[in-house]
Design a protein around this motif. Sequence first.
Motif, short mmCIF file in Angstrom:
data_model
loop_
_atom_site.label_atom_id
_atom_site.label_comp_id
_atom_site.label_asym_id
_atom_site.label_seq_id
_atom_site.Cartn_x
_atom_site.Cartn_y
_atom_site.Cartn_z
N VAL A 287 0.58 -1.31 -0.11
CA VAL A 287 -0.20 0.08 0.19
C VAL A 287 0.93 1.24 -0.30
N GLU A 288 1.80 0.97 0.44
CA GLU A 288 2.88 2.62 0.70
C GLU A 288 3.40 2.33 -0.18
N ILE A 289 4.07 1.30 -1.25
CA ILE A 289 4.98 1.53 -1.50
C ILE A 289 3.84 2.49 -3.32
N ALA A 290 3.17 1.73 -3.76
CA ALA A 290 1.74 2.50 -4.78
C ALA A 290 1.38 3.68 -4.08
N ILE A 291 0.86 4.44 -3.00
CA ILE A 291 0.77 5.76 -2.76
C ILE A 291 1.55 6.69 -3.39
N ALA A 292 3.23 5.90 -2.62
CA ALA A 292 4.69 6.44 -3.84
C ALA A 292 3.86 6.95 -4.98
N LEU A 293 3.69 5.74 -5.60
CA LEU A 293 3.82 5.93 -6.85
C LEU A 293 2.77 6.77 -7.96
N SER A 294 1.64 6.45 -6.65
CA SER A 294 0.34 7.52 -7.61
C SER A 294 1.08 8.39 -7.46
N ILE A 295 1.73 9.37 -6.19
CA ILE A 295 2.07 10.83 -6.00
C ILE A 295 2.41 11.40 -6.82
N ILE A 296 3.86 10.27 -7.59
CA ILE A 296 4.76 10.47 -8.66
C ILE A 296 4.16 10.41 -9.94
N TYR A 297 3.07 9.38 -10.45
CA TYR A 297 2.32 10.21 -11.60
C TYR A 297 1.05 10.70 -12.04
N THR B 19 -0.45 17.66 -18.89
CA THR B 19 -1.82 18.30 -19.47
C THR B 19 -1.68 19.28 -18.79
N ARG B 20 -2.45 20.54 -18.78
CA ARG B 20 -2.58 21.43 -17.91
C ARG B 20 -4.50 21.39 -17.52
N LYS B 21 -5.40 20.09 -18.37
CA LYS B 21 -6.89 20.39 -17.72
C LYS B 21 -6.75 19.66 -16.64
N THR B 22 -7.95 20.68 -16.00
CA THR B 22 -7.98 19.76 -14.72
C THR B 22 -10.02 18.75 -14.41
N GLU B 23 -10.36 19.02 -15.59
CA GLU B 23 -11.75 19.29 -15.53
C GLU B 23 -11.88 17.10 -15.52
N GLY B 24 -10.71 16.51 -15.97
CA GLY B 24 -11.03 14.82 -15.76
C GLY B 24 -10.26 14.21 -14.37
N ARG B 25 -9.29 15.13 -14.25
CA ARG B 25 -8.65 14.79 -13.26
C ARG B 25 -9.43 14.06 -11.55
N TRP B 26 -11.13 14.35 -11.32
CA TRP B 26 -11.54 13.91 -10.78
C TRP B 26 -11.03 11.86 -10.84
N ARG B 27 -11.10 11.89 -11.58
CA ARG B 27 -11.02 9.89 -12.67
C ARG B 27 -9.66 9.47 -11.27
N ASP B 28 -8.38 10.31 -11.76
CA ASP B 28 -7.40 10.34 -11.09
C ASP B 28 -7.29 10.08 -9.60
N THR B 29 -8.10 11.05 -8.62
CA THR B 29 -8.53 11.13 -7.57
C THR B 29 -9.35 9.55 -7.01
N PHE B 30 -9.84 9.85 -8.11
CA PHE B 30 -10.70 8.60 -7.87
C PHE B 30 -10.50 6.75 -7.65
N ALA B 31 -9.25 6.99 -8.84
CA ALA B 31 -8.95 5.28 -8.76
C ALA B 31 -8.08 5.63 -7.55
N PHE B 32 -7.07 6.35 -7.55
CA PHE B 32 -6.08 6.30 -6.18
C PHE B 32 -5.68 6.52 -5.08
N GLY B 33 -7.42 6.79 -4.75
CA GLY B 33 -8.34 6.83 -3.36
C GLY B 33 -8.43 5.57 -3.16
#
Length: 285
Positions: A166-176, A184-198
């Motif tokens: 879990v801790e390794i995956a959290i570090a990878l999510s930060i890097i990603y 990309t500078r778009k923030t409209e669809g970034r909720w998908r990132d936070t939903f998946a990594f959440g």
Amino acid sequence: MACKSRVGSVGEDPTNPYDAKIVLHFDCTEAPGQIFYHPEKPLAAQGARGKHLFSVGEKKANEQLTEAQKRGAEPGPGQEMLFPGDAPVDLSKPLLSPWELAPKFFAAGVEHIMTGYDHLCFLLAVVLWATRVWPVVKIVTAFTVSHSITLTLAALQLVNLPSYWVEIAIALSIIYVAVENFFTRKTEGRWRDTFAFGFIHGFGFASGLIELGVPQRAIVPALASFNLGVEAGQIGVVLVVLPLLMAIDKVFNKGERSPRLAYACSAIIAAFGMYWLLVRVGVVK
């Protein structure tokens, strides 16, 4: 006169391989007068942010109080959470009920997110390009929904993932998310990132709750209060960071987000993520 004590068990904590678990049994039937409890040495060993949750007469969630406990003839089960500097607890008086203990779990949740620098870096990285409130609302909401699911499942011990991965995956999510800011500078669809990594971050939040120890009769209020504390901390951070970024835009870049600022912050966050990754895989000590 001290209560008689014996060691029940000593070994690895089955809920967290990084922790040890010691079970102690106390017999205070022969102790005269009032009985006070204070884990001074364990708290001191944990440092300034130490916490100690203990229960008296704790029952399982599906067990009911006895008739004597309902009448008040016998003390009912109760819990208390001690922080460094708290006074000893008088065990001759009623302890806190699960809902009376809720504010301390709320405070623990706020503290967990405010000192969880990896979670904060993740949250900061996904809002660096945000210039409007609505995309940030969607980002934070998506993160809240998904991490609340895994936090609940882990705290109820319905799903258990090794904290190492879990801790390794959290570090990878930060890097990603930090590296993604360069493409990309778009923030409209970034909720998908936070939903998946959440979902992954939820297991990280759960470790903080599990380390406190949750009595069976206090699962619901403890879980709800801790989660609300985490959310309050997250919202507080966003309410500071987003206006600050917008103020910098207005003063230094004619209301536009400076690519230099976003890229510099993303590079720093990515570097932190890489450092945590190397530490967690054992390359760096």
